[in-house]
Motif scaffolding. Structure first.
Motif, PDB file in Angstrom:
ATOM      1  N   TRP A   1       0.841  -1.204   0.000  1.00 54.66           N
ATOM      2  CA  TRP A   1       0.000   0.000   0.000  1.00 54.66           C
ATOM      3  C   TRP A   1       0.879   1.258   0.000  1.00 54.66           C
ATOM      4  O   TRP A   1       0.585   2.232  -0.713  1.00 54.66           O
ATOM      5  CB  TRP A   1      -0.921  -0.003   1.215  1.00 54.66           C
ATOM      6  N   ARG A   2       1.958   1.239   0.773  1.00 52.31           N
ATOM      7  CA  ARG A   2       2.888   2.378   0.774  1.00 52.31           C
ATOM      8  C   ARG A   2       3.451   2.623  -0.628  1.00 52.31           C
ATOM      9  O   ARG A   2       3.616   3.769  -1.053  1.00 52.31           O
ATOM     10  CB  ARG A   2       4.032   2.124   1.757  1.00 52.31           C
ATOM     11  N   THR A   3       3.729   1.535  -1.351  1.00 47.00           N
ATOM     12  CA  THR A   3       4.251   1.667  -2.707  1.00 47.00           C
ATOM     13  C   THR A   3       3.229   2.348  -3.614  1.00 47.00           C
ATOM     14  O   THR A   3       3.568   3.223  -4.422  1.00 47.00           O
ATOM     15  CB  THR A   3       4.613   0.283  -3.273  1.00 47.00           C
ATOM     16  N   GLU A   4       1.959   1.940  -3.478  1.00 45.76           N
ATOM     17  CA  GLU A   4       0.913   2.575  -4.284  1.00 45.76           C
ATOM     18  C   GLU A   4       0.771   4.054  -3.938  1.00 45.76           C
ATOM     19  O   GLU A   4       0.592   4.898  -4.826  1.00 45.76           O
ATOM     20  CB  GLU A   4      -0.424   1.859  -4.085  1.00 45.76           C
TER      21      GLU A   4
ATOM     22  N   ARG B   1       3.479   6.047  -5.500  1.00 47.22           N
ATOM     23  CA  ARG B   1       3.188   6.277  -6.917  1.00 47.22           C
ATOM     24  C   ARG B   1       2.152   7.391  -7.069  1.00 47.22           C
ATOM     25  O   ARG B   1       2.286   8.248  -7.944  1.00 47.22           O
ATOM     26  CB  ARG B   1       2.693   4.982  -7.574  1.00 47.22           C
ATOM     27  N   TRP B   2       1.132   7.361  -6.225  1.00 49.07           N
ATOM     28  CA  TRP B   2       0.115   8.421  -6.254  1.00 49.07           C
ATOM     29  C   TRP B   2       0.752   9.779  -6.052  1.00 49.07           C
ATOM     30  O   TRP B   2       0.455  10.731  -6.788  1.00 49.07           O
ATOM     31  CB  TRP B   2      -0.946   8.159  -5.193  1.00 49.07           C
ATOM     32  N   ARG B   3       1.613   9.918  -5.071  1.00 49.73           N
ATOM     33  CA  ARG B   3       2.214  11.224  -4.801  1.00 49.73           C
ATOM     34  C   ARG B   3       3.078  11.695  -5.964  1.00 49.73           C
ATOM     35  O   ARG B   3       3.190  12.899  -6.213  1.00 49.73           O
ATOM     36  CB  ARG B   3       3.024  11.164  -3.511  1.00 49.73           C
TER      37      ARG B   3
ATOM     38  N   MET C   1      -6.536   6.365  -2.882  1.00 52.93           N
ATOM     39  CA  MET C   1      -5.344   7.197  -2.726  1.00 52.93           C
ATOM     40  C   MET C   1      -5.693   8.620  -2.300  1.00 52.93           C
ATOM     41  O   MET C   1      -4.997   9.227  -1.475  1.00 52.93           O
ATOM     42  CB  MET C   1      -4.553   7.216  -4.037  1.00 52.93           C
ATOM     43  N   VAL C   2      -6.770   9.158  -2.845  1.00 55.37           N
ATOM     44  CA  VAL C   2      -7.213  10.485  -2.407  1.00 55.37           C
ATOM     45  C   VAL C   2      -7.581  10.444  -0.926  1.00 55.37           C
ATOM     46  O   VAL C   2      -7.245  11.358  -0.156  1.00 55.37           O
ATOM     47  CB  VAL C   2      -8.400  10.976  -3.257  1.00 55.37           C
ATOM     48  N   GLY C   3      -8.279   9.377  -0.512  1.00 57.52           N
ATOM     49  CA  GLY C   3      -8.619   9.236   0.902  1.00 57.52           C
ATOM     50  C   GLY C   3      -7.388   9.158   1.782  1.00 57.52           C
ATOM     51  O   GLY C   3      -7.328   9.770   2.856  1.00 57.52           O
ATOM     52  N   GLN C   4      -6.384   8.394   1.337  1.00 56.92           N
ATOM     53  CA  GLN C   4      -5.135   8.311   2.090  1.00 56.92           C
ATOM     54  C   GLN C   4      -4.450   9.676   2.180  1.00 56.92           C
ATOM     55  O   GLN C   4      -3.843  10.026   3.190  1.00 56.92           O
ATOM     56  CB  GLN C   4      -4.200   7.321   1.402  1.00 56.92           C
TER      57      GLN C   4
END
Length: 532
Positions: free
Chosen positions: A125-128, A131-133, A218-221
């Motif tokens: 999840w951290r990897t995803e 990537r989002w950032r 990802m937006v929620g995170q």
């Protein structure tokens, strides 16, 4: 006969997209009138009291995409009274066996929750999220701007590199189930992706659902699922206040009846009482595409191919929603649900697939998947201390007779599902407000049978296929008429992009290069609608 009023622009519909468009035009110095059929502005962004002191949002409630939208951020609505609130945790997906996968803005907390399902999924999840950032600003810009997003797309390509960009493009069309299986071992992370995909109305096995699920997760995170303090109506109030400060005007209880046009050019609007409003520069319509083309323009004025295309316009599923006032917090058995603003309830991944198949085959799901909002948990101003304002909705197949008995059966299934995961829930209910498809459509005509996305979000109705095969731009078959609703690219959710894109198109059409703009659009339409 009353003399016709004249404005630079007439905006039909005071939903969020219409209000965004009106704000941008007024900011550019245009004289703007907004016509709204309902007694109040807001469209699907409105708040009501379901019991004294219990404020609930009748339609939309959480605004993750508003939190990252450059359009909404650029309006500076905080200067007009808007204040955002967030729950302690963003979301919890509660499985039938009582476990819960938790999404929190605290990345470590999210990772720990996912590792409980499968060690290593927290790091995945951290990897995803990394990537989002890396792609966030360029991706959001590319998604919300008119198609094709040349500049934003180029920046996104540079940020990823050619090889990664090609793989990312593949990811964008994956079904949510496949997307999750390729990245995560355990059910928790997979459900956060698939459950978030359901917000778009897409099932986990539909192409493109992985993009919606990943994006919302990802937006929620990143920024959470924020809500306006005091209710969704506070967002509308801020948009209205900003427009008023710029000299814009809103006339409620004044529906538009027809678009006035001559020689292929929109010149104004006739209201429901027969009053005429001339538009010097543009008419913008924050209404569903079928209503705009078939009712406000009239099918007899459309090219035959456009009329045929409109027959294939696909709405997203119907909706039944229940709002409750509770005299205490929801008595969850799943500890992870207590702090979450949004709760997904009633299905594991196979259950989501089963529900998708039932909807596709026209059957009311036997085991409904619920999207729920704990509004007081998110914003303590929504109800008295120690209580909770709560809502849940589920999707149903369109069509058939929406009588009281069918809606009641859906509500019974909703409440039974909540009771299984929160024994004693029913005893805490002090007031209830049921909104079936008819009631939701009555609140906002754009919510046809409770279709909350402005049309299906499937890949065959996105980008240059939205609302019909065309330009993926706000321009319509009439010059100076622009589609500003969720029926247009980029679709549903409160991000303001459809309204902003229509406003920018109107300004470009009336700018120094307006003649060339008109010629280019007219040429494209000749190619689109000519008979072979």
């Amino acid at each position: 006969m009353t003399e016709a009023e004249t404005f630079d622009a007439v905006v039909i519909g005071a939903g969020p997209n219409g209000l965004v468009a009106a704000n941008l035009l007024a900011e550019a110095g245009w004289e703007v009138l907004v016509l709204e059929a309902a007694p109040d502005p807001g469209g699907a962004v409105r708040t009501t009291e379901i019991a004294p002191g219990f404020r609930s949002d009748r339609c939309s409630a959480f605004y993750p995409l508003a939190g990252v939208s450059p359009v909404m951020r650029g309006l500076g609505l905080e200067r007009h009274g808007l204040r955002w609130r967030r729950a302690p945790d963003v979301l919890a997906h509660v499985l039938p066996d009582g476990r819960a996968a938790v999404l929190s803005q605290d990345l470590d907390r999210t990772a720990r929750s996912l590792d409980e399902f499968a060690p290593g999924d927290g790091d995945a999840w951290r990897t995803e999220f990394e990537r989002w950032r890396r792609v966030r600003e360029h991706l959001i810009e590319a998604m919300l701007r008119p198609f094709p997003p040349v500049r934003a797309g180029s920046r996104l390509l540079r940020a990823l590199g050619a090889g990664s960009a090609l793989r990312f493009a593949r990811d964008l069309v994956l079904p949510a189930r496949r997307f999750g299986e390729e990245r995560f071992t355990g059910e928790g992370a997979r459900l956060l992706i698939a459950g978030n995909a359901l917000h778009s109305g897409l099932g986990p096995d539909q192409a493109g659902s992985g993009l919606f699920g990943w994006l919302l997760a990802m937006v929620g995170q990143d920024v959470g699922f924020p809500v306006p303090e005091g209710g969704a109506g506070s967002l509308t109030a801020a948009l209205v206040a900003r427009l008023a400060s710029l000299g814009g005007r809103i006339d409620c209880n004044r529906p538009a009846a027809k678009i006035l046009h001559a020689r292929g050019i929109a010149v104004g609007v006739r209201d429901g009482e027969g009053g005429l409003i001339r538009a010097r520069r543009a008419v913008l319509a924050d209404v569903a595409a079928p209503h705009l083309y078939l009712d406000l323009i009239g099918g007899e004025h459309l090219p035959a191919r456009l009329s045929a295309d409109l027959k294939s316009f696909e709405w997203d599923p119907a909706t039944v929603k229940v709002d409750w006032a509770l005299d205490g917090p929801v008595p969850w058995t799943a500890e992870g649900a207590a702090r979450a603003g949004t709760v997904h309830l009633g299905a594991d991944l196979d259950g989501l697939s089963t529900m998708g198949a039932e909807l596709a085959s026209g059957r009311d799901p036997r085991e409904p998947f619920l999207l729920m909002g704990q509004m007081t948990t998110t914003d303590p101003t929504r109800s008295p201390a120690g209580t909770e304002t709560l809502w849940a909705y589920t999707r149903l197949p369109r069509g058939g007779e929406w009588n009281a008995d069918r809606v009641r059966r859906a509500v019974d299934r909703i409440e039974a599902t909540v009771e299984r995961h929160a024994p004693g829930f029913g005893d805490r209910v002090t007031a209830r407000l049921v909104s079936g498809p008819r009631e939701l459509q009555g609140l906002d005509r754009n919510l046809d049978e409770g279709a909350i996305n402005g049309g299906a979000a499937a890949v065959h109705q996105q980008l240059f296929f939205r609302p019909v095969p065309g330009l993926a731009r706000a321009d319509t078959v009439l010059d100076r008429l622009f589609l500003a609703s969720a029926s247009a690219h980029p679709g549903g959710a409160v991000h303001g992009a459809a309204g902003a894109n229509a406003a920018r198109a109107a300004m470009a059409r009336n700018g120094p290069a307006g003649g060339g703009y008109r010629a280019a659009v007219a040429g494209a339409h000749r190619l689109l609608y000519r008979e072979d």
